[in-house]
Design an enzyme around this catalytic site. Structure first.
Site, PDB file in Angstrom:
ATOM      1  N   LEU A 136       5.628 -30.603  74.346  1.00  0.00           N
ATOM      2  CA  LEU A 136       6.954 -30.481  74.965  1.00  0.00           C
ATOM      3  C   LEU A 136       7.740 -31.758  74.708  1.00  0.00           C
ATOM      4  O   LEU A 136       7.246 -32.851  74.965  1.00  0.00           O
ATOM      5  CB  LEU A 136       6.779 -30.261  76.475  1.00  0.00           C
ATOM      6  CG  LEU A 136       8.039 -30.217  77.339  1.00  0.00           C
ATOM      7  CD1 LEU A 136       7.808 -29.300  78.555  1.00  0.00           C
ATOM      8  CD2 LEU A 136       8.471 -31.597  77.826  1.00  0.00           C
ATOM      9  N   GLU A 165      20.222 -39.693  86.338  1.00  0.00           N
ATOM     10  CA  GLU A 165      19.260 -40.028  85.297  1.00  0.00           C
ATOM     11  C   GLU A 165      19.995 -40.464  84.032  1.00  0.00           C
ATOM     12  O   GLU A 165      21.158 -40.121  83.811  1.00  0.00           O
ATOM     13  CB  GLU A 165      18.373 -38.806  84.992  1.00  0.00           C
ATOM     14  CG  GLU A 165      17.519 -38.406  86.191  1.00  0.00           C
ATOM     15  CD  GLU A 165      16.433 -37.381  85.854  1.00  0.00           C
ATOM     16  OE1 GLU A 165      15.271 -37.597  86.209  1.00  0.00           O
ATOM     17  OE2 GLU A 165      16.743 -36.362  85.215  1.00  0.00           O
ATOM     18  N   ARG A 187      14.963 -45.548  87.035  1.00  0.00           N
ATOM     19  CA  ARG A 187      14.419 -45.401  85.672  1.00  0.00           C
ATOM     20  C   ARG A 187      15.497 -45.308  84.597  1.00  0.00           C
ATOM     21  O   ARG A 187      16.679 -45.291  84.875  1.00  0.00           O
ATOM     22  CB  ARG A 187      13.529 -44.161  85.606  1.00  0.00           C
ATOM     23  CG  ARG A 187      14.190 -42.871  86.017  1.00  0.00           C
ATOM     24  CD  ARG A 187      13.213 -41.685  85.860  1.00  0.00           C
ATOM     25  NE  ARG A 187      13.731 -40.486  86.495  1.00  0.00           N
ATOM     26  CZ  ARG A 187      13.429 -40.075  87.715  1.00  0.00           C
ATOM     27  NH1 ARG A 187      12.601 -40.765  88.467  1.00  0.00           N
ATOM     28  NH2 ARG A 187      13.963 -38.976  88.201  1.00  0.00           N
ATOM     29  N   ASP A 188      15.011 -45.182  83.362  1.00  0.00           N
ATOM     30  CA  ASP A 188      15.832 -44.921  82.179  1.00  0.00           C
ATOM     31  C   ASP A 188      16.760 -46.092  81.827  1.00  0.00           C
ATOM     32  O   ASP A 188      17.977 -45.929  81.720  1.00  0.00           O
ATOM     33  CB  ASP A 188      16.654 -43.615  82.351  1.00  0.00           C
ATOM     34  CG  ASP A 188      15.803 -42.450  82.823  1.00  0.00           C
ATOM     35  OD1 ASP A 188      14.577 -42.482  82.602  1.00  0.00           O
ATOM     36  OD2 ASP A 188      16.358 -41.515  83.436  1.00  0.00           O
ATOM     37  N   ASN A 239      11.431 -33.912  75.395  1.00  0.00           N
ATOM     38  CA  ASN A 239      12.680 -33.940  76.168  1.00  0.00           C
ATOM     39  C   ASN A 239      13.545 -35.108  75.715  1.00  0.00           C
ATOM     40  O   ASN A 239      13.768 -35.206  74.494  1.00  0.00           O
ATOM     41  CB  ASN A 239      12.451 -33.815  77.679  1.00  0.00           C
ATOM     42  CG  ASN A 239      11.485 -34.770  78.325  1.00  0.00           C
ATOM     43  OD1 ASN A 239      10.317 -34.809  77.993  1.00  0.00           O
ATOM     44  ND2 ASN A 239      11.958 -35.556  79.270  1.00  0.00           N
ATOM     45  N   ASP A 240      14.035 -35.934  76.594  1.00  0.00           N
ATOM     46  CA  ASP A 240      15.119 -36.881  76.283  1.00  0.00           C
ATOM     47  C   ASP A 240      14.973 -37.656  74.971  1.00  0.00           C
ATOM     48  O   ASP A 240      13.917 -38.232  74.706  1.00  0.00           O
ATOM     49  CB  ASP A 240      15.193 -37.968  77.365  1.00  0.00           C
ATOM     50  CG  ASP A 240      15.029 -37.457  78.764  1.00  0.00           C
ATOM     51  OD1 ASP A 240      14.947 -36.245  78.951  1.00  0.00           O
ATOM     52  OD2 ASP A 240      14.958 -38.293  79.675  1.00  0.00           O
ATOM     53  N   TYR A 261       8.227 -43.253  80.512  1.00  0.00           N
ATOM     54  CA  TYR A 261       9.468 -42.512  80.708  1.00  0.00           C
ATOM     55  C   TYR A 261      10.588 -43.072  79.828  1.00  0.00           C
ATOM     56  O   TYR A 261      10.389 -44.014  79.065  1.00  0.00           O
ATOM     57  CB  TYR A 261       9.843 -42.539  82.195  1.00  0.00           C
ATOM     58  CG  TYR A 261       9.168 -41.464  83.020  1.00  0.00           C
ATOM     59  CD1 TYR A 261       8.087 -40.720  82.531  1.00  0.00           C
ATOM     60  CD2 TYR A 261       9.631 -41.171  84.302  1.00  0.00           C
ATOM     61  CE1 TYR A 261       7.487 -39.737  83.294  1.00  0.00           C
ATOM     62  CE2 TYR A 261       9.035 -40.179  85.081  1.00  0.00           C
ATOM     63  CZ  TYR A 261       7.961 -39.463  84.567  1.00  0.00           C
ATOM     64  OH  TYR A 261       7.384 -38.483  85.338  1.00  0.00           O
ATOM     65  N   SER A 262      11.759 -42.489  79.999  1.00  0.00           N
ATOM     66  CA  SER A 262      12.862 -42.755  79.070  1.00  0.00           C
ATOM     67  C   SER A 262      13.362 -44.194  79.098  1.00  0.00           C
ATOM     68  O   SER A 262      13.178 -44.910  80.075  1.00  0.00           O
ATOM     69  CB  SER A 262      14.021 -41.813  79.378  1.00  0.00           C
ATOM     70  OG  SER A 262      13.681 -40.532  78.925  1.00  0.00           O
ATOM     71  N   GLN A 275      11.022 -38.272  74.241  1.00  0.00           N
ATOM     72  CA  GLN A 275       9.943 -37.975  75.170  1.00  0.00           C
ATOM     73  C   GLN A 275       9.094 -36.837  74.616  1.00  0.00           C
ATOM     74  O   GLN A 275       9.631 -35.851  74.100  1.00  0.00           O
ATOM     75  CB  GLN A 275      10.524 -37.552  76.527  1.00  0.00           C
ATOM     76  CG  GLN A 275      11.210 -38.669  77.278  1.00  0.00           C
ATOM     77  CD  GLN A 275      10.215 -39.528  78.011  1.00  0.00           C
ATOM     78  OE1 GLN A 275       9.634 -39.116  78.999  1.00  0.00           O
ATOM     79  NE2 GLN A 275      10.018 -40.747  77.530  1.00  0.00           N
TER      80      GLN A 275
HETATM   81  C1  FRU Z   1      15.278 -36.823  82.240  1.00  0.00           C
HETATM   82  C2  FRU Z   1      14.010 -37.487  82.770  1.00  0.00           C
HETATM   83  C3  FRU Z   1      14.172 -38.994  82.893  1.00  0.00           C
HETATM   84  C4  FRU Z   1      12.753 -39.475  82.787  1.00  0.00           C
HETATM   85  C5  FRU Z   1      12.180 -38.538  81.755  1.00  0.00           C
HETATM   86  C6  FRU Z   1      10.722 -38.221  81.925  1.00  0.00           C
HETATM   87  O1  FRU Z   1      15.025 -35.599  81.638  1.00  0.00           O
HETATM   88  O2  FRU Z   1      13.620 -36.930  83.988  1.00  0.00           O
HETATM   89  O3  FRU Z   1      14.841 -39.419  84.051  1.00  0.00           O
HETATM   90  O4  FRU Z   1      12.690 -40.815  82.392  1.00  0.00           O
HETATM   91  O5  FRU Z   1      12.931 -37.347  81.850  1.00  0.00           O
HETATM   92  O6  FRU Z   1      10.277 -37.407  80.874  1.00  0.00           O
END
Ligand code: FRU
Length: 477
Positions: free
Chosen positions: A35, A210, A156-157, A37-38, A97-98, A54
């Site tokens: 999977l 986020e 985060r991020d 993501n970001d 994480y991001s 991610q």
């Molecule tokens: C956004 C998020 C971020 C986090 C990451 C974890 O989609 O929730 O805030 O760092 O994904 O995968």
């Protein structure tokens, strides 16, 4: 923690390219399994565009968050993605994480959130830097060990930006009263000092922000972020979570941000957590095509993978709003070209390719309602523009598989109407009215088929010119 055997994971990824499942896309970044993501750590260094994102290599759920990594020079030829960073110690055992990327001492560096939970499920978010070496991030110092007082561990991020030679981080955060905001840290001779919250007019705007980012267009600041917890409205906020921006002027002395309204960046079903690159005056955005907490909308999970990144978008500022268009590198994917014209008609249909770009220019004439239908062997997605209401409606409810429902938003048009479609195997991105609004969404046709596009008017349409290109595939080597 899982056993992150980089060599084996990298080999398995390499063996998964090129893709062969018909739901895999040709010109959207994806992984053969797991999977994603970001987008993370986006940075251009020399001729190379560095792209991290991610990734859970072990399943199609939101766990085991790693950073995958690929580079490109032309957004057509990419390196086969590799595992760049994975949970490895007590700080990031529950996820890398991001975060963002930056260049320092001629190398690509990253800054990311270390996510850890104790035996009672209590979260700690620390921020750490790392250095890219041979396709791998070497983790370095923890620069911020935990959230500041007055905020929760939803912190985060980190995204780095620089003003007048000083480096700053902007981070997504949640106040102790469970409202979302963005925080600023400033680098002072190598140490990161907490400066405070960006002061905006949105004091109670969702429970968490986020993936914030700060971009400059000339001397105008744009803050991009992804708020969670907004109530949906007639023409707004119709996804589970949103991504958008505010345009204005940010003072890094007082942290006051004088800004306009929050506007969404994409009005489709499947867009979240975008990040930008800057390069030679250009701002290029990648978004995650997907949505958290809606996994059942994505039937590729049964085939072993979930989600994509958008095609890169060049964003600009025009009259205080962001406009988006596919990055110019799209031209390098173009193959066959055809021009389809319609004059004084109410209905026309064009066959498409496996990958298609369409630039369409329409004059309404007598018609006040126009429907663009993507027809997948009888399963249909309808995009209907209503000129008297000045609204666009995207209706996926007739698809058998995947997310359904309707998205509706305001879109201005006078006599003419322009649409720019990128239609991949399942990922579709539509840029409307010169990129004033964009909508990204997936379609998972039940049958193995290539769609047709129909254009239908409630009354006679004066004219339409459709420039249609067959698009090729990204190449991974
Ligand atoms: C956004 C998020 C971020 C986090 C990451 C974890 O989609 O929730 O805030 O760092 O994904 O995968």
């Amino acid at each position: 923690m899982e056993n992150f055997d980089k060599q084996k994971i990298d080999e398995d990824v390499r063996a998964g390219f090129p893709f062969n499942h018909r739901w895999h896309n040709n010109f959207h970044l994806e992984m053969p399994f797991g999977l994603i993501n970001d987008p993370n750590g986006l940075v251009r260094h020399g001729k190379d565009w560095h792209i991290f994102f991610q990734w859970n290599p072990f399943g199609v759920v939101h766990k085991n968050k790693c950073w995958a990594y690929t580079t490109t020079r032309d957004f057509v030829n990419y390196s086969v993605p590799v595992l760049a960073m994975h949970p490895s110690d007590e700080h990031d055992k529950d996820g890398c994480y991001s975060g963002g990327g930056f260049v320092s001492k001629k190398t690509v560096n990253v800054v990311y959130t270390c996510n850890a939970k104790d035996e009672n499920g209590v979260r700690t978010s620390a921020q750490r830097v790392g250095i890219l070496k041979d396709g791998k991030v070497e983790k370095d110092k923890i620069i911020i060990p935990g959230n500041p007082e007055g905020y929760t561990a939803h912190f985060r991020d980190p995204y780095m930006f620089t003003r007048k030679g000083t480096h700053y981080l902007v981070l997504g955060a949640q106040r102790a009263d469970e409202t979302g905001c963005a925080l600023i840290y400033e680098n002072d001779k190598g140490r990161w000092k907490f400066r405070g919250e960006i002061k905006t007019d949105y004091k109670n705007f969702g429970y968490m922000w986020e993936c914030p980012g700060i971009v400059q267009f000339g001397d105008i600041d744009v803050m991009i972020f992804s708020p969670q917890g907004l109530e949906s409205e007639e023409f707004k906020y119709q996804n589970k979570y949103q991504s958008g921006y505010m345009v204005g002027k940010l003072s890094l002395d007082s942290l006051d941000f004088m800004h306009g309204n929050f506007e969404e960046l994409d009005y489709g079903f499947d867009f979240y957590a975008p990040q930008v690159f800057h390069s030679a005056g250009r701002v290029i955005m990648l978004g995650w095509m997907g949505m958290p907490d809606c996994d059942d909308d994505y039937p590729t999970g049964k085939e072993g993978w979930r989600f994509s990144l958008t095609f890169p978008r060049e964003i600009n500022l025009a009259h205080g709003r962001i406009t988006s268009r596919p990055m110019h590198t799209l031209k390098n994917l173009r193959k066959n070209y055809e021009l389809f014209e319609g004059r004084e008609f109410t209905d026309m249909t064009e066959p498409l390719y496996e990958g298609t770009e369409i630039k369409l220019d329409l004059r309404f004439g007598k018609a006040t309602k126009i429907t663009f239908t993507l027809n997948y062997a009888g399963e249909k997605v309808l995009l209907t523009y209503d000129k008297s209401e000045q609204t666009m409606t995207i209706d996926r409810s007739k698809m058998k598989l995947g997310g359904k429902g309707i998205r509706k938003f305001k879109l201005f048009a006078d006599e003419n109407f322009k649409m720019h479609f990128l239609i991949d195997r399942t990922a579709v991105e539509v840029f409307m009215q010169n990129g004033e609004k964009v909508a990204s969404f997936f379609v998972f046709p039940k049958k193995d088929c290539i769609p047709e596009l129909s254009i239908t008017g409630n009354k006679e349409i004066e004219s339409v010119d459709c420039r249609v290109w067959e698009l090729g595939k990204f190449n991974f080597a």
